[in-house]
Scaffold this active site. Structure first.
Site, PDB file in Angstrom:
ATOM      1  N   ASP A  90       0.722  -1.227  -0.032  1.00 56.81           N
ATOM      2  CA  ASP A  90      -0.039   0.180   0.132  1.00 56.81           C
ATOM      3  C   ASP A  90       0.959   1.184   0.041  1.00 56.81           C
ATOM      4  OD1 ASP A  90      -2.484   1.662   0.701  1.00 56.81           O
ATOM      5  OD2 ASP A  90      -1.347   1.848   2.477  1.00 56.81           O
ATOM      6  N   ALA A  91       0.475   2.339  -0.666  1.00 54.13           N
ATOM      7  CA  ALA A  91       1.243   3.669  -0.652  1.00 54.13           C
ATOM      8  C   ALA A  91       1.116   4.505   0.716  1.00 54.13           C
ATOM      9  CB  ALA A  91       0.996   4.248  -1.772  1.00 54.13           C
ATOM     10  N   TYR A  92       0.019   5.111   1.019  1.00 50.48           N
ATOM     11  CA  TYR A  92      -0.144   6.110   1.800  1.00 50.48           C
ATOM     12  C   TYR A  92      -0.424   5.628   3.477  1.00 50.48           C
ATOM     13  CZ  TYR A  92      -1.004   8.647  -2.464  1.00 50.48           C
ATOM     14  OH  TYR A  92      -0.715   9.359  -3.649  1.00 50.48           O
ATOM     15  N   ARG A 126      -7.501  12.620   6.721  1.00 48.26           N
ATOM     16  CA  ARG A 126      -7.285  11.470   6.503  1.00 48.26           C
ATOM     17  C   ARG A 126      -8.537  10.483   6.632  1.00 48.26           C
ATOM     18  NH1 ARG A 126      -5.021   7.414   3.377  1.00 48.26           N
ATOM     19  NH2 ARG A 126      -4.554   5.713   4.332  1.00 48.26           N
ATOM     20  N   SER A 145      -2.514   1.111  -4.838  1.00 46.93           N
ATOM     21  CA  SER A 145      -2.893   2.208  -4.087  1.00 46.93           C
ATOM     22  C   SER A 145      -4.309   2.702  -4.578  1.00 46.93           C
ATOM     23  CB  SER A 145      -1.785   3.176  -4.095  1.00 46.93           C
ATOM     24  OG  SER A 145      -2.248   4.450  -3.414  1.00 46.93           O
ATOM     25  N   ASN A 146      -4.957   3.503  -3.785  1.00 46.15           N
ATOM     26  CA  ASN A 146      -6.106   4.059  -4.182  1.00 46.15           C
ATOM     27  C   ASN A 146      -5.676   5.416  -4.961  1.00 46.15           C
ATOM     28  OD1 ASN A 146      -8.172   2.857  -2.897  1.00 46.15           O
ATOM     29  ND2 ASN A 146      -8.098   4.277  -1.208  1.00 46.15           N
TER      30      ASN A 146
END
Length: 228
Positions: A15-17, A46, A122-123
């Protein structure tokens, strides 16, 4: 849930964030203006960002993550009565250049040296992810950068996790997925991936389908699970 070891893994997907990139670094970069509201803004921004992804998916009204991030920021700024001129644009610009967590480059190097496939799932939009990867200089350490825009649904829709299976040509059980978001970790597990939950923020365990194989506090704890 710690102490796990993994065999038969062919790809590591991140995942990224919150996992690779510190989403809190945007507000930190504006602490000169935000002062003691920086942490509150990060948390509200967030939370609303994620809520909007889930609600849009349920409504069948997709908008890309850049718009969702901007909408969530507008909500947070209004809620906290933060209307300083230029602040919104400054925060959005900083979101394109988030800090990478300190251990990330070394962890990615070790995985790459072992010959495993690496990817981000990722989103984020392709443009957002490209910007973050370039800013953090980890592009040569990540084989694939996969955005939900390819399927038109946000996590935790199963089509997102299937995207990694399809693009990497690796069965779900051969993918080790790493996320700091508990709901994301549980969803990937329910889909059939092996999962390491990097619980950076001390979240309680979810009551959702699936169960991560193990829980760690830093990505540095992960490579030894693969014998690296």
């Amino acid at each position: 849930m710690s102490g796990a070891t993994f065999v038969g893994i062919r790809a590591c997907v991140f995942d990224a964030y919150g996992t690779l990139f510190d989403f809190g670094s945007a507000a930190t970069g504006c602490r000169d203006v935000l002062g003691d509201k920086a942490d509150r803004l990060t948390a509200l921004w967030r939370d609303k960002q994620l809520q909007y992804t889930w609600l849009r998916t349920l409504q069948g009204r997709h908008a890309d993550f850049w718009q969702v991030t901007a909408d969530a920021l507008d909500f947070a700024l209004e809620t906290l009565t933060l209307g300083q001129a230029g602040l919104r644009d400054r925060l959005m610009d900083l979101y394109l250049a988030l800090n990478v967590f300190p251990e990330v480059p070394e962890v990615l190097r070790r995985i790459q040296a072992a010959g495993l496939k690496t990817a981000i799932l990722s989103n984020g939009t392709p443009a957002m992810l490209h910007s973050a990867v370039e800013h953090s200089r980890i592009g040569r350490l990540v084989g694939s950068v996969l955005s939900v825009e390819e399927v038109g649904f946000f996590k935790p829709h199963p089509k997102v996790y299937q995207l990694a299976v399809d693009r990497l040509s690796v069965e779900a059980g051969g993918i080790l997925f790493l996320s700091s978001n508990a709901w994301d970790a549980y969803a990937a597990s329910a889909y059939g991936m092996r999962v390491v939950w990097c619980n950076r923020y001390g979240q309680p365990r979810e009551r959702l389908p699936g169960s991560p194989d193990c829980e760690i506090k830093s990505l540095l704890e992960f490579p030894p699970m693969l014998g690296l």
